[in-house]
Motif scaffolding. Structure first.
Motif, short mmCIF file in Angstrom:
data_model
loop_
_atom_site.label_atom_id
_atom_site.label_comp_id
_atom_site.label_asym_id
_atom_site.label_seq_id
_atom_site.Cartn_x
_atom_site.Cartn_y
_atom_site.Cartn_z
N ASP B 44 -30.57 -42.78 12.19
CA ASP B 44 -31.72 -41.86 12.11
C ASP B 44 -31.28 -40.40 12.09
OD1 ASP B 44 -34.36 -41.42 11.72
OD2 ASP B 44 -34.99 -41.74 13.80
N ARG B 59 -38.31 -48.50 15.94
CA ARG B 59 -37.52 -47.33 16.24
C ARG B 59 -38.37 -46.12 16.62
NH1 ARG B 59 -33.54 -45.51 11.59
NH2 ARG B 59 -35.52 -45.19 10.56
N ILE B 62 -39.06 -45.47 20.18
CA ILE B 62 -37.93 -45.13 21.07
C ILE B 62 -37.53 -43.69 20.78
CG2 ILE B 62 -35.53 -45.71 21.65
CD1 ILE B 62 -36.07 -48.52 20.55
N PRO B 63 -37.43 -42.80 21.79
CA PRO B 63 -37.01 -41.41 21.53
C PRO B 63 -35.66 -41.39 20.81
CG PRO B 63 -37.70 -41.68 23.82
CD PRO B 63 -37.68 -43.04 23.22
N ALA B 64 -35.52 -40.46 19.84
CA ALA B 64 -34.32 -40.45 19.00
C ALA B 64 -33.02 -40.38 19.81
CB ALA B 64 -34.41 -39.31 17.99
N PRO B 65 -32.91 -39.52 20.86
CA PRO B 65 -31.63 -39.49 21.60
C PRO B 65 -31.30 -40.85 22.21
CG PRO B 65 -32.95 -37.56 22.12
CD PRO B 65 -33.84 -38.48 21.33
N TRP B 67 -32.34 -43.77 21.09
CA TRP B 67 -31.99 -44.65 19.97
C TRP B 67 -30.52 -44.50 19.62
CZ3 TRP B 67 -33.79 -48.62 17.20
CH2 TRP B 67 -33.15 -48.90 16.00
N ARG B 68 -30.04 -43.28 19.53
CA ARG B 68 -28.65 -43.06 19.10
C ARG B 68 -27.66 -43.45 20.19
NH1 ARG B 68 -30.73 -37.92 17.23
NH2 ARG B 68 -31.70 -38.37 15.22
N ARG B 69 -28.12 -43.47 21.45
CA ARG B 69 -27.22 -43.96 22.49
C ARG B 69 -27.10 -45.48 22.39
NH1 ARG B 69 -29.48 -41.29 27.54
NH2 ARG B 69 -29.83 -39.54 26.13
#
Lengths: 265, 204
Positions: B44, B59, B62-65, B67-69
């Motif tokens: 993303d 997705r 789920i908050p983007a930070p 998600w990337r974790r």
């Protein structure tokens, strides 16, 4: 106050100096005489015009006309911010961010100085309001232009590092914090330097002007100090606002870095 | 675990697949085919369309930070935001063991990041991503600049994480590596993703 008036003859003598150096340029084939004379002429016309407008405004002491003049100054300064962006935000965004941040900061600081420190009667008296606004505006404009330029440049150069932070779960504010700091350091460099060097390296123009007009040096120093503090406050307020809005524009609500929103992408 | 349905972005045609926990998909394709575009869309990092779900949760819920974790991404050329290596880790001292396994010299932390070799930086970026205990890891040529021995060390470490449930999406140009590490193999060309088996069948 003992104040020495200049008459037309004095001015003509000063202008003669410009003609003299133009002749020198002609003699030495330097080819700067045309530019020099045109710039001198332009300067004379602009200042004469400003003098006339200010005379009229000072006579009127109208809140509306004073406000209109102030607005025109802000809009011109906004154009200047936009013109100084190289491969930064698109022109309209740079103008919007720059002008609104500057309007907010300069208006707040000028009104603060007028209503609590200088206290002319009425508070919007253009004789005090316009020169004060002009000095604050000029410095705030430079700060915002530098800050926005450094921010967009930094985002381009440090893209990999910013995205690495994002990939490890940083929010957009946290990932942009290093370049936010760099942008604000650059924006505030001139005013911090000016605060440090005033009096030692340079005598500020306003103080010099007041001394020439017959004001006691210590009185002129007080005025200058107040102005410097106002400028420092206004520049910081304006630059912080513009850079934070810039960070917001450079990222989106899914915490992505959006370099595609810059000109030339 | 990771469900992708009609994921698309400029340069990538609608793509659908599933990646189970502990599984590994290898992705190959010519350069410029859209491998990195696909990985960035999954992380993303660029605007994209379609549905991506993690354990059935869409997705965008789920908050983007976060998600990337949970869906980590290690690019082919990882970025660094500081010259001091330890600042890139939550706890650098705890990395001594894994770092030794990946044959990173213990003196690496004393050098500036820009003085480390490309291969060292690549392995350190992998450790940096693993430190956040992702559930899915998107890898772009993680052993590209490495010799055979270090490549084997990286593969062994990842296989161990896989047995603990980590799902891998592994971009590689090396067909033999794809066969070694992955249970499924994808092929991408001009932004179109296919199962590689089909690709081989078509060729024959």
């Amino acid at each position: 106050m003992n104040y020495i008036r200049l008459d037309t003859w004095d001015l003509a003598l000063a202008a003669l100096l410009l003609l003299g150096v133009a002749a020198l340029s002609l003699l030495l084939q330097l080819r700067i005489e045309r530019k020099l004379l045109l710039a001198g002429l332009r300067c004379a016309l602009q200042l004469a015009l400003v003098g006339l407008v200010l005379t009229k405004l000072f006579e009127l002491v109208s809140p509306w006309w004073t406000g209109l003049a102030a607005l025109a100054m802000v809009l011109f300064a906004g154009r200047e911010i936009m013109a100084r962006q190289e491969r930064g935000f698109h022109a309209l965004w740079a103008y919007g961010i720059g002008t609104s941040a500057m309007l907010m900061a300069a208006a707040l600081v000028t009104v603060f100085a007028l209503t609590t420190q200088v206290k002319p009667e009425p508070w919007y008296d253009p004789r005090y309001a316009l020169p004060l606004l002009g000095m604050i505006l000029g410095n705030t404009m430079t700060g915002i232009a530098l800050g926005l330029q450094r921010l967009t440049e930094g985002a381009r150069q440090q893209r990999a590092g910013i995205e690495a932070l994002l990939c490890l779960g940083a929010t957009r504010r946290k990932a942009m914090l290093p370049i936010t700091r760099q942008a604000l350091t650059t924006a505030l460099m001139p005013i911090i330097n000016a605060l440090a060097a005033t009096g030692l390296v340079s005598l500020p123009g306003m103080m010099t002007g007041q001394i020439l007009a017959g004001v006691e040096p210590l009185e002129a120093v007080k005025y200058q100090l107040m102005i410097m503090f106002m400028i420092a406050g206004g520049t910081t307020l304006g630059a912080v606002t513009a850079v934070f809005v810039g960070v917001h524009r450079l990222t989106d609500n899914r915490d992505r870095l959006r370099l595609d929103r810059l000109a030339g992408e | 675990m990771l469900t992708v349905a009609n994921l698309s972005r400029p340069g990538l045609e609608p793509t659908s697949f599933e990646l189970a926990a502990g599984a590994c998909i290898a992705l190959r394709g010519p350069s410029g085919a859209g491998k990195t575009l696909l990985l960035r869309a999954l992380a993303d990092l660029d605007p994209n369309e379609g549905d991506v779900l993690l354990d059935g949760v869409p997705r965008d819920r789920i908050p983007a930070p976060l998600w990337r974790r949970r869906v980590g991404y290690v690019p082919a050329e990882p970025g660094w935001w500081s010259e001091r290596l330890a600042e890139h880790f939550q706890d650098w001292d705890a990395q001594a063991g894994p770092a030794r396994r990946l044959k990173i010299s213990p003196s690496a932390a004393e050098r500036r990041v820009s003085q480390l070799s490309t291969g060292e930086r690549q392995r350190l970026a992998l450790l940096r991503a693993l430190e956040h205990r992702p559930e899915v890891l998107l890898l772009d040529e993680p052993t590209g600049p490495l010799d055979e021995e270090t490549t084997a060390a990286v593969e062994a470490l990842l296989r161990e994480k896989q047995s603990n449930g980590l799902a891998l999406f592994w971009v590689t140009h090396d067909k033999r590596q794809a066969e070694r590490v992955a249970d499924r193999s994808f092929w991408i060309d001009s932004g179109r993703l296919r199962e590689a088996v089909l690709e081989d069948a078509r060729k024959r």
